[in-house]
Scaffold this active site. Structure first.
Site, PDB file in Angstrom:
ATOM      1  CG  ASN A  12       5.282 -78.464  29.178  1.00  0.00           C
ATOM      2  OD1 ASN A  12       4.961 -77.941  28.094  1.00  0.00           O
ATOM      3  ND2 ASN A  12       3.989 -78.412  30.061  1.00  0.00           N
ATOM      4  CE  LYS A  14       3.642 -75.647  32.273  1.00  0.00           C
ATOM      5  NZ  LYS A  14       2.774 -75.227  33.439  1.00  0.00           N
ATOM      6  CG  HIS A  99       0.331 -80.109  30.866  1.00  0.00           C
ATOM      7  ND1 HIS A  99      -0.451 -78.998  31.376  1.00  0.00           N
ATOM      8  CD2 HIS A  99       1.242 -80.375  31.342  1.00  0.00           C
ATOM      9  CE1 HIS A  99       0.418 -78.581  32.367  1.00  0.00           C
ATOM     10  NE2 HIS A  99       1.556 -79.274  32.589  1.00  0.00           N
ATOM     11  CD  GLU A 101      -0.605 -75.311  31.746  1.00  0.00           C
ATOM     12  OE1 GLU A 101       0.166 -74.854  32.781  1.00  0.00           O
ATOM     13  OE2 GLU A 101       0.095 -75.211  30.675  1.00  0.00           O
ATOM     14  CD  GLU A 171       0.299 -82.375  34.761  1.00  0.00           C
ATOM     15  OE1 GLU A 171       1.259 -81.368  34.602  1.00  0.00           O
ATOM     16  OE2 GLU A 171      -0.889 -82.388  34.023  1.00  0.00           O
ATOM     17  N   GLY A 177       2.575 -74.359  38.996  1.00  0.00           N
ATOM     18  CA  GLY A 177       2.893 -72.956  38.758  1.00  0.00           C
ATOM     19  C   GLY A 177       2.377 -72.106  40.088  1.00  0.00           C
ATOM     20  CB  SER A 217       5.838 -76.224  42.436  1.00  0.00           C
ATOM     21  OG  SER A 217       4.620 -75.252  41.969  1.00  0.00           O
ATOM     22  N   GLY A 239       8.177 -74.155  34.722  1.00  0.00           N
ATOM     23  CA  GLY A 239       8.954 -72.917  34.969  1.00  0.00           C
ATOM     24  C   GLY A 239      10.449 -73.124  34.880  1.00  0.00           C
TER      25      GLY A 239
END
Length: 253
Positions: A12, A14, A99, A101, A171, A177, A217, A239
């Site tokens: 992902n 983002k 998600h 976020e 998640e 993150g 992570s 990330g």
């Protein structure tokens, strides 16, 4: 619906990588990662980079694409949104839905997640439905209440045979993150709870078909241990999916 083989490794991106950076990423990633039939690898680039990704992966049908979000309506006066049908027409085969976020930064509700899941199925997209608890919810002993409530809302009214075709991603919000990942035991515990709820709703055999991914992570140095945990059928990588070397290493775990 798109076919997938476990383990499922998803990246992902983002709000990273425009079209030119997307082309650069895939030029390198294709060099690093040979085609494989023993796992599913998929990417969620930003919507503006989907066309560039489709073009870059024209010769690699083993690498699949999805969108990070989609609306539940087919079309209409919804400035800034894209519909599942538009996403499929543009080359997406998956839709990331719910998600953390989207839930916590943009106020997406469980009810809206359910509407998006139904719309994705209707358009022929495979939903990748995200669930997870915050640190406060976890410390209050509400892990099961939160994640099962999110799952229930996502599949409410969906035919069992369709539910069996979706992907679920756990998640924990506190691990996204932050550099702090859930242990393999944490992941197995949450995934086991989700699998049991799926079995209650759609039966044991169908529940076993649903890949449950861990996200939070994920790095090359913990991917293998997470994948070895019971009921962990894949990874949703944030990330670490932005670097082709890093993500290629994770896909080989």
């Amino acid at each position: 619906m798109a076919a997938f083989v476990k383990p499922v490794i998803a990246g992902n991106w983002k709000m990273h990588k425009g079209p030119s950076q997307t082309r650069e990423f895939f030029s390198r990633f294709i060099e690093l990662r040979e085609a494989t039939a023993d796992r599913t690898i998929l990417f969620f680039p930003p919507a503006v980079s989907l066309a560039a990704a489709v073009e870059a992966l024209a010769g690699r049908p083993d690498l699949l694409l999805g969108v990070q979000n989609s609306h539940w309506e087919r079309e209409g006066a919804f400035t800034g949104e894209i519909s599942p049908g538009m996403a499929r027409d543009a080359g997406a085969r998956f839709a990331l839905i719910g998600h953390s976020e989207r839930r916590h930064l943009f106020g997406e509700t469980n009810e809206e997640v359910g509407r998006k899941v139904a719309a994705a199925f209707e358009a022929g997209l495979t939903p990748v439905v995200c669930v997870g608890e915050t640190l406060e919810e976890r410390e209050a002993g509400r892990l099961e209440e939160v994640i099962l409530g999110q799952l229930d809302a996502a599949i409410e009214g969906i035919a069992p045979e369709l539910v069996a075709q979706m992907i679920l991603a756990y998640e924990p919000v506190w691990a996204i993150g932050t550099g702090v990942n859930a242990t393999p035991e944490d992941a197995a515990d949450a995934h086991g709870r989700l699998r049991r709820r799926l079995a209650e709703r759609i039966g044991d055999d169908r529940a076993a078909e649903v890949p449950i991914l861990y996200g939070g992570s994920v790095k090359p140095n913990n991917a293998q241990a997470l994948l070895a945990a019971p009921d962990v059928d894949g990874l949703l990588v944030g990330g670490a999916s932005l670097d082709p070397e890093s993500f290629a290493a994770i896909t080989r775990s």
